[in-house]
Design a protein around this motif. Structure first.
Motif, PDB file in Angstrom:
ATOM      1  N   VAL A   1       1.004  -1.290  -0.159  1.00  0.00           N
ATOM      2  CA  VAL A   1      -0.067   0.001  -0.033  1.00  0.00           C
ATOM      3  C   VAL A   1       0.894   0.976   0.101  1.00  0.00           C
ATOM      4  O   VAL A   1       1.452   1.571   1.157  1.00  0.00           O
ATOM      5  CB  VAL A   1      -0.950   0.001   1.319  1.00  0.00           C
ATOM      6  CG1 VAL A   1      -1.819   1.349   1.163  1.00  0.00           C
ATOM      7  CG2 VAL A   1      -1.943  -1.015   1.163  1.00  0.00           C
ATOM      8  N   PRO A   2       1.057   1.775  -1.195  1.00  0.00           N
ATOM      9  CA  PRO A   2       2.009   3.087  -1.480  1.00  0.00           C
ATOM     10  C   PRO A   2       1.158   4.582  -0.741  1.00  0.00           C
ATOM     11  O   PRO A   2       1.181   5.273  -1.649  1.00  0.00           O
ATOM     12  CB  PRO A   2       2.328   2.957  -2.731  1.00  0.00           C
ATOM     13  CG  PRO A   2       1.375   2.407  -3.409  1.00  0.00           C
ATOM     14  CD  PRO A   2       0.566   1.501  -2.439  1.00  0.00           C
ATOM     15  N   ALA A   3       0.985   4.294   0.351  1.00  0.00           N
ATOM     16  CA  ALA A   3      -0.046   5.535   0.724  1.00  0.00           C
ATOM     17  C   ALA A   3       0.701   6.199   1.934  1.00  0.00           C
ATOM     18  O   ALA A   3       0.142   7.075   2.794  1.00  0.00           O
ATOM     19  CB  ALA A   3      -1.245   4.965   1.015  1.00  0.00           C
ATOM     20  N   VAL A   4       2.023   6.017   2.191  1.00  0.00           N
ATOM     21  CA  VAL A   4       2.652   6.785   3.318  1.00  0.00           C
ATOM     22  C   VAL A   4       2.858   8.042   3.167  1.00  0.00           C
ATOM     23  O   VAL A   4       3.556   8.338   2.210  1.00  0.00           O
ATOM     24  CB  VAL A   4       3.878   5.963   3.810  1.00  0.00           C
ATOM     25  CG1 VAL A   4       4.654   6.709   5.000  1.00  0.00           C
ATOM     26  CG2 VAL A   4       3.731   4.459   4.274  1.00  0.00           C
ATOM     27  N   SER A   5       2.516   8.824   4.147  1.00  0.00           N
ATOM     28  CA  SER A   5       2.625  10.542   3.575  1.00  0.00           C
ATOM     29  C   SER A   5       4.021  11.103   4.468  1.00  0.00           C
ATOM     30  O   SER A   5       4.714  11.910   3.807  1.00  0.00           O
ATOM     31  CB  SER A   5       1.508  11.484   3.816  1.00  0.00           C
ATOM     32  OG  SER A   5       1.246  11.185   5.506  1.00  0.00           O
ATOM     33  N   GLN A   6       4.264  10.565   5.553  1.00  0.00           N
ATOM     34  CA  GLN A   6       5.391  10.915   6.282  1.00  0.00           C
ATOM     35  C   GLN A   6       5.777   9.775   7.207  1.00  0.00           C
ATOM     36  O   GLN A   6       5.202   9.076   7.571  1.00  0.00           O
ATOM     37  CB  GLN A   6       4.966  12.097   7.422  1.00  0.00           C
ATOM     38  CG  GLN A   6       4.437  13.242   6.516  1.00  0.00           C
ATOM     39  CD  GLN A   6       4.250  14.323   7.689  1.00  0.00           C
ATOM     40  OE1 GLN A   6       5.054  14.950   8.073  1.00  0.00           O
ATOM     41  NE2 GLN A   6       2.835  14.363   8.085  1.00  0.00           N
TER      42      GLN A   6
END
Length: 235
Positions: A208-213
């Motif tokens: 899941v490529p949804a890491v913002s920080q």
């Protein structure tokens, strides 16, 4: 709500110069233990039960947090000796009645929406859903390769040291109990090396490529950066 397992047994060896005599997750960040910020983020995500895997100086953690933290019910899973990340997760999984759990590290702040992990788990046959973060240089962490098309199955892990942009394992998972326990054959093992890497061909690991920080306080420079960055991340 799915419970969370937090690996909080780290010694903090690389932080000893700035944080002596404390478990790494209890290193102070903006006046509060780093683990306080992790727990606050879990509460914001709607988690109601957390299992803290504790070992080194566990009484420091237990005395600080007690049985509750805000809306969280806090359970302690004790490692009398180091079990590795895999052994710690297996021991915590044995305490959970459900068939899945979020898993994360107590020394890393990763901003990712747990709803995205749940959606990825629900839409496919995932054994593990893994949050991944894009970096300009993956050399320090190693890289994760995955299919571009949904469900974004992980196809390979690249070792540390190779430079260049890519995605890294952000250390936050939605882990299904049955496939994990199928491969637990010893008490002490690494979740990353002995489970994910060793059995990748047999597992459905979805990214899941949804890491913002993301910030890891494992080295002094990042620990210093965390003093201002983490409070802004957990607003």
């Amino acid at each position: 709500m799915i419970p969370a397992i937090v690996l909080a047994g780290g010694l903090g060896t690389r932080l000893r110069s700035v944080v002596p005599n404390l478990p790494k997750p209890m290193a102070l960040v903006a006046g509060k233990p780093f683990l306080w910020w992790v727990m606050r983020r879990l509460e914001q995500q709607g988690v109601t039960e957390v299992y803290l895997s504790v070992g080194y100086k566990r009484e420091v953690i237990e005395d600080y947090f007690g049985d509750t933290f805000g809306a969280l019910k806090v359970h302690y899973v004790v490692e009398d000796e180091p079990l590795g990340t895999g052994g710690a997760i297996a021991r915590a999984m044995a305490r959970i009645s459900g068939h899945e759990a979020f898993v994360l590290n107590g020394d890393t702040m990763t901003i990712v929406d747990f709803a995205d992990l749940r959606a990825a788990a629900a839409s496919g046959e995932a054994d593990v859903v893994m949050a991944v973060a894009r970096l300009d240089d993956v050399a320090r962490y190693g890289a994760v390769e995955f299919d571009a098309a949904l469900p974004r199955r992980v196809t390979a892990f690249r070792e540390k040291g190779q430079t260049g942009a890519g995605f890294i394992n952000a250390g936050v998972y939605l882990l299904k109990r049955a496939p994990f326990e199928r491969y637990v054959t010893q008490e002490r093992f690494s979740f990353e090396q002995d489970f994910l890497h060793a059995h990748l061909a047999q597992l459905q690991v979805h990214a899941v490529p949804a890491v913002s920080q993301l910030i890891d306080i494992g080295v002094p420079d990042d620990y210093a950066l965390a003093q201002t960055a983490v409070p802004q991340m957990v607003a």
